[in-house]
Design an enzyme around this catalytic site. Structure first.
Site, PDB file in Angstrom:
ATOM      1  N   LEU B   9     137.285 156.872 168.320  1.00 42.56           N
ATOM      2  CA  LEU B   9     137.951 157.893 167.295  1.00 42.56           C
ATOM      3  C   LEU B   9     136.930 158.387 166.234  1.00 42.56           C
ATOM      4  O   LEU B   9     136.390 157.691 165.287  1.00 42.56           O
ATOM      5  CB  LEU B   9     138.815 157.143 166.584  1.00 42.56           C
ATOM      6  CG  LEU B   9     139.962 156.477 167.447  1.00 42.56           C
ATOM      7  CD1 LEU B   9     141.045 155.956 166.639  1.00 42.56           C
ATOM      8  CD2 LEU B   9     140.548 157.114 168.440  1.00 42.56           C
ATOM      9  N   GLY B  10     136.399 159.635 166.488  1.00 41.23           N
ATOM     10  CA  GLY B  10     135.489 160.211 165.380  1.00 41.23           C
ATOM     11  C   GLY B  10     134.048 160.453 165.936  1.00 41.23           C
ATOM     12  O   GLY B  10     133.640 159.139 166.484  1.00 41.23           O
ATOM     13  N   GLY B  15     129.664 157.905 164.809  1.00 44.47           N
ATOM     14  CA  GLY B  15     129.944 157.970 166.190  1.00 44.47           C
ATOM     15  C   GLY B  15     128.987 158.282 167.225  1.00 44.47           C
ATOM     16  O   GLY B  15     128.904 157.956 168.350  1.00 44.47           O
ATOM     17  N   ALA B  33     125.607 141.156 176.626  1.00 45.78           N
ATOM     18  CA  ALA B  33     127.205 141.101 176.649  1.00 45.78           C
ATOM     19  C   ALA B  33     127.732 140.618 177.991  1.00 45.78           C
ATOM     20  O   ALA B  33     128.843 139.907 177.790  1.00 45.78           O
ATOM     21  CB  ALA B  33     127.834 142.395 176.345  1.00 45.78           C
ATOM     22  N   LYS B 105     135.401 150.815 155.324  1.00 48.54           N
ATOM     23  CA  LYS B 105     135.420 149.914 154.220  1.00 48.54           C
ATOM     24  C   LYS B 105     136.676 150.344 153.087  1.00 48.54           C
ATOM     25  O   LYS B 105     137.389 149.551 152.817  1.00 48.54           O
ATOM     26  CB  LYS B 105     133.978 149.952 153.282  1.00 48.54           C
ATOM     27  CG  LYS B 105     133.682 151.528 152.883  1.00 48.54           C
ATOM     28  CD  LYS B 105     132.194 151.405 153.339  1.00 48.54           C
ATOM     29  CE  LYS B 105     131.650 152.639 153.997  1.00 48.54           C
ATOM     30  NZ  LYS B 105     130.634 152.799 154.764  1.00 48.54           N
ATOM     31  N   GLU B 129     131.744 144.577 160.978  1.00 43.65           N
ATOM     32  CA  GLU B 129     130.551 144.648 160.351  1.00 43.65           C
ATOM     33  C   GLU B 129     129.974 145.695 159.713  1.00 43.65           C
ATOM     34  O   GLU B 129     129.088 145.773 158.556  1.00 43.65           O
ATOM     35  CB  GLU B 129     129.615 144.035 161.399  1.00 43.65           C
ATOM     36  CG  GLU B 129     127.984 143.722 161.009  1.00 43.65           C
ATOM     37  CD  GLU B 129     128.057 142.450 160.171  1.00 43.65           C
ATOM     38  OE1 GLU B 129     127.770 142.930 158.926  1.00 43.65           O
ATOM     39  OE2 GLU B 129     128.068 141.552 160.518  1.00 43.65           O
ATOM     40  N   GLY B 187     119.906 164.808 151.296  1.00 36.69           N
ATOM     41  CA  GLY B 187     121.207 164.072 152.218  1.00 36.69           C
ATOM     42  C   GLY B 187     121.432 162.615 151.683  1.00 36.69           C
ATOM     43  O   GLY B 187     122.209 162.061 152.516  1.00 36.69           O
ATOM     44  N   LYS B 205     133.217 147.692 149.427  1.00 36.49           N
ATOM     45  CA  LYS B 205     132.246 146.726 150.092  1.00 36.49           C
ATOM     46  C   LYS B 205     132.494 145.283 149.488  1.00 36.49           C
ATOM     47  O   LYS B 205     132.601 144.280 150.229  1.00 36.49           O
ATOM     48  CB  LYS B 205     130.983 147.217 150.202  1.00 36.49           C
ATOM     49  CG  LYS B 205     130.971 148.640 151.035  1.00 36.49           C
ATOM     50  CD  LYS B 205     129.627 149.099 150.932  1.00 36.49           C
ATOM     51  CE  LYS B 205     129.214 150.523 151.765  1.00 36.49           C
ATOM     52  NZ  LYS B 205     128.017 151.335 151.070  1.00 36.49           N
TER      53      LYS B 205
END
Lengths: 436, 436
Positions: B9-10, B15, B33, B105, B129, B187, B205
């Site tokens: 999503l996003g 993303g 994994a 967060k 995380e 930025g 956080k």
């Protein structure tokens, strides 16, 4: 909730710390783990020591083999050290279907391939956070925290004794031997400090991190190892003038040619955070392709810092011990069938920058001869300082920093320069890493 | 091996980074994994952006709710941000039995209690995380690496924008406003920088870390929050003279009276490692009773560092998604039935050392009056400097550092001192932590 039963092998410094922390923080640890973690039996050759520490609150024996066969015990904590009897005990525990938590870096560096294969076969866990950098959860970071990354390199201050000695040499301008004595008096160095000061302990830890980082089999035997016992305080001072600190680093790096695996005194820029890690502290810098550089810092030894790592492993194993092995984190981060056999590069094939110190006759033309030899071997110089010779002195020191080059070129250049009549004695050569 | 299916999503900065790293390191991530992690569908209001980034390699939609209901999707990665639509999507995903990975967060700080309760109820994981300190695996360290410890306090540089600005103000002696403009140009700061510079992002956080450290429910609403927009470069200089740096710290501490949860500019000794964290970097210092102080350092923001954390969570969830929930690490480190409700202390009850700057008339007796008031409030002075007044100047600055005291005493003393006729204007008050 039924407690999980732990058999503790060895109740020395770390064993005593583990017992103490498990007692003191029992309530909080249980709240995290979901059930109590209980030391049910302790083996130590000194039963009086067991009695003093545990107050007779658990069973005790001087026969560690009885513990690894004890049907009540779920997890063995091996804190005996060394790779003789410890190896037998760990393999026996695995064969008996026990999970193992160990702080034994020497054992894993030398026999890890055998031990992890046996554990895989038996479907048990061998956890070893305490084997590297004491209480710093660096194994967890490498195995689980950075799984997205292609890890490029690791550089670590992973031996507190040598970092304590280097800090002392720099702060006070004292020799290695003098600071070593102070470290021994304060308990930061052992009576026989060889394993620490010659870099062997750091190489054990580095080998473990390298295997996890690259999914490679444990390759301690191929590591290049240099310690700090030959380090001259003069080089620490010259490095300082050039903006660098000297640290004993364990470095492992993946290159197209193979894996670098090396421990040696290293110049690093004084402004890097890791260059400011002082005293007996440890720190590990990890470079991943996605995350960039991350640093992990803390106490690398001592009773309770190491116990912190042992108990973190106990909590992990407690959580997972009835889970299907496929749900567990693989021992060396990569699935066993996805491990590879990357070659470890010999030191002559390693690429690094270099610090060179030459003692030369103070007369014109010497520098020209030296730089000509370097140029012929394709080595460019980044910085140079020449010590002003004292009144009536006929020799002086030249210190040079080079660009990156492959080590065999430096070897060739050094041989050529040492053959010059104006160059006196051996050239001091140290490696330099920018850690970017 | 069958891939696990992710719905993203996003597809903005993080993303896009997540997509790129999953593609680039697919082979290595799969080797860790045990199976491929595949983004099967992406939702973004800008479908053209999805097409550009993914090259049309997966399904796409502008309807995020379609993704959280997609039967093929195992894990939802929520990177929309904010706590409006994101909250609805996360709760819907949980209700649909999907696991969730989020970097949000603000959402967790405000609605974490509700979200984790829902996840617990449904037996799904919510991993986060990436919500704290970008790529630094600090959540893993706190939840799993330090489980042996009674955590005493955490102090973190957890907002890169403000650390960049503070570094600039110190290096160049410039004002907050000037460096903010530079940060915006580069930025490092957003067009509306309020959330960052006023400390709200850091407080989000911090609240998450505090809950995990102490097994406490999420208490963002009770946090004390001060930013850096009022900070005067003069105080950075004076702090430097006294051996301190000023950093925007998030501090949470367990005391007998309750939990401290506060974000504010803080003087810390210049020689501490964390004081030397510069630019947009993040670092978190954690003090545990067994391990002592450990530090975690790295990039706290950016596409790929944050993606590194998102993907580490994806690997964890992939490993555990078919495991029994009891084998999983509890969301907030402690078992849900072992969470507590510790009171958050109001700032007036916090104990700290203080930095005070007073503008005073340069005449005898003023200092005596000031120190008398401090003494009457039980506050002792550790260090003092008085600026030499310039030619013809009738006022000067006095800077004092105090011993530890409870904040309401400092409030009382400041009120008393400001009422003195020789004291001009408001007293500048900053908190100071030794971080030992």
């Amino acid at each position: 909730m039924k407690p999980i039963h732990v058999g503790l092998l060895g109740i020395g410094t770390v064993g005593g710390g583990t017992y103490a922390v498990l007692q003191r923080n029992a309530e909080e640890i249980t709240r995290r783990a979901g059930r109590p973690i209980q030391i049910s039996i302790v083996a130590d050759k000194d039963c009086e020591r067991i009695r003093q520490i545990t107050g007779g609150s658990c069973r005790m024996t001087d026969d560690a083999f009885a513990v690894v066969s004890d049907p009540e015990v779920d997890i063995i904590v091996e804190l005996i050290g060394g790779y003789g009897i410890a190896r037998e005990l760990v393999l026996q525990a695995i064969a008996n279907g026990k999970h193992v938590v160990t702080a034994n870096k020497a054992l894993l560096a030398r026999h890890g391939n055998e031990i992890f294969a046996a554990a895989q076969e038996q479907g048990v866990m061998v956890a070893f956070e305490a084997a590297v950098a004491g209480g710093i959860p660096i194994i967890k970071a490498l195995r689980e925290g950075l799984t997205a990354n292609r890890i490029e390199w690791i550089a670590g201050i992973i031996n507190g004794t040598t970092n304590f000695i280097l800090s002392g040499m720099r702060d006070k301008g004292l020799s290695f031997a003098t600071v070593l004595q102070e470290a021994q008096r304060l308990g930061y160095a052992e009576a026989d400090p060889t394993f620490d000061v010659e870099g062997v302990d750091a190489a054990h830890k580095l080998s473990i991190m390298s295997a996890i980082a690259f999914g490679n089999s444990m390759s301690f035997e191929q590591a290049h190892i240099e310690g700090i016992s030959q380090l001259d305080p003069a080089d620490i001072r010259y490095a300082e003038q050039l903006g660098y600190r000297i640290k004993l680093l364990g470095i492992t790096k993946r290159t197209l040619e193979g894996v670098e695996l090396r421990v040696h005194p290293t110049l690093i820029p004084a402004k890097r955070l890791i260059a400011n890690v002082e005293g007996a502290m440890n720190a590990v810098l990890v470079k991943g392709d996605a995350v960039g550089a991350t640093l992990y810092y803390g106490k690398g030894a001592g009773a309770e810092p190491t116990a912190s790592a042992v108990i973190a492993d106990l909590v992990d194993v407690t959580r997972m011990h009835t889970a299907d092995p496929e749900h567990r984190v693989p021992h060396l981060a990569f699935q066993p069938d996805a491990m590879v056999d990357l070659a470890i590069l010999p030191i002559s094939e390693v690429v690094s920058s270099y610090y060179l110190r030459l003692r030369v006759e103070d007369r014109p033309g010497v520098l020209a001869d030296v730089t000509r030899i370097l140029a012929d071997d394709g080595i460019s110089i980044v910085a140079m300082i020449q010590r002003e010779p004292g009144e009536g002195e006929e020799q002086t020191d030249i210190i040079m920093l080079t660009h990156k080059t492959v080590e065999r070129n430096i070897d060739a250049a050094i041989a050529g320069i040492e053959a010059l009549p104006a160059v006196k004695g051996r050239i001091i050569r140290l490696r330099l890493e920018e850690l970017l």
